[in-house]
Write a protein that holds these residues in place. Sequence first.
Motif, PDB file in Angstrom:
ATOM      1  N   ILE A 131      -7.590  -0.520   5.438  1.00 48.37           N
ATOM      2  CA  ILE A 131      -6.629  -0.706   4.355  1.00 48.37           C
ATOM      3  C   ILE A 131      -7.335  -1.456   3.229  1.00 48.37           C
ATOM      4  CG2 ILE A 131      -4.402  -1.698   3.680  1.00 48.37           C
ATOM      5  CD1 ILE A 131      -4.152   0.502   5.834  1.00 48.37           C
ATOM      6  N   ASN A 132      -7.266  -0.909   2.014  1.00 45.41           N
ATOM      7  CA  ASN A 132      -7.888  -1.562   0.848  1.00 45.41           C
ATOM      8  C   ASN A 132      -9.346  -1.952   1.114  1.00 45.41           C
ATOM      9  OD1 ASN A 132      -5.502  -1.313  -0.524  1.00 45.41           O
ATOM     10  ND2 ASN A 132      -4.913  -3.441  -0.297  1.00 45.41           N
ATOM     11  N   ARG A 182      -5.374   8.491   6.000  1.00 39.42           N
ATOM     12  CA  ARG A 182      -6.801   8.786   5.795  1.00 39.42           C
ATOM     13  C   ARG A 182      -7.365   9.510   7.015  1.00 39.42           C
ATOM     14  NH1 ARG A 182      -9.896   3.848   3.068  1.00 39.42           N
ATOM     15  NH2 ARG A 182     -11.486   4.831   4.341  1.00 39.42           N
ATOM     16  N   ALA A 192      -2.024   5.853   2.278  1.00 39.01           N
ATOM     17  CA  ALA A 192      -3.191   5.084   2.741  1.00 39.01           C
ATOM     18  C   ALA A 192      -3.298   5.101   4.261  1.00 39.01           C
ATOM     19  CB  ALA A 192      -3.109   3.645   2.234  1.00 39.01           C
ATOM     20  N   ILE A 219       0.847  -1.194   0.000  1.00 39.64           N
ATOM     21  CA  ILE A 219       0.000   0.000   0.000  1.00 39.64           C
ATOM     22  C   ILE A 219       0.882   1.245   0.000  1.00 39.64           C
ATOM     23  CG2 ILE A 219      -1.905  -1.144   1.201  1.00 39.64           C
ATOM     24  CD1 ILE A 219      -0.946   0.359   3.753  1.00 39.64           C
TER      25      ILE A 219
END
Length: 82
Positions: free
Chosen positions: A43-44, A22, A19, A15
């Motif tokens: 995450i993701n 956020r 990320a 990542i």
Amino acid sequence: MLVPCPVEVHAAWLIPLEALERPDLPRWLPGESGGAPILQMRINDHWVNPPTAALLYQFREVALRGRPTRVAAVGQPAWTAR
């Protein structure tokens, strides 16, 4: 290439550092049975639980923001004790 051990790891992601920045991170949930609050990192599009979430949060605070941060008191979901 990352190859996770299927016995220990559900998935491994690469990542970008952004990320971890956020605005909705971290998320704190009430601790189970009155225990310490549980920290989660998104995450993701997945909410990651401790201890991985605590590691990611501490990395963000120390390495990216220069803030000394301890995570020893972060609660963990009961299922992580398996």
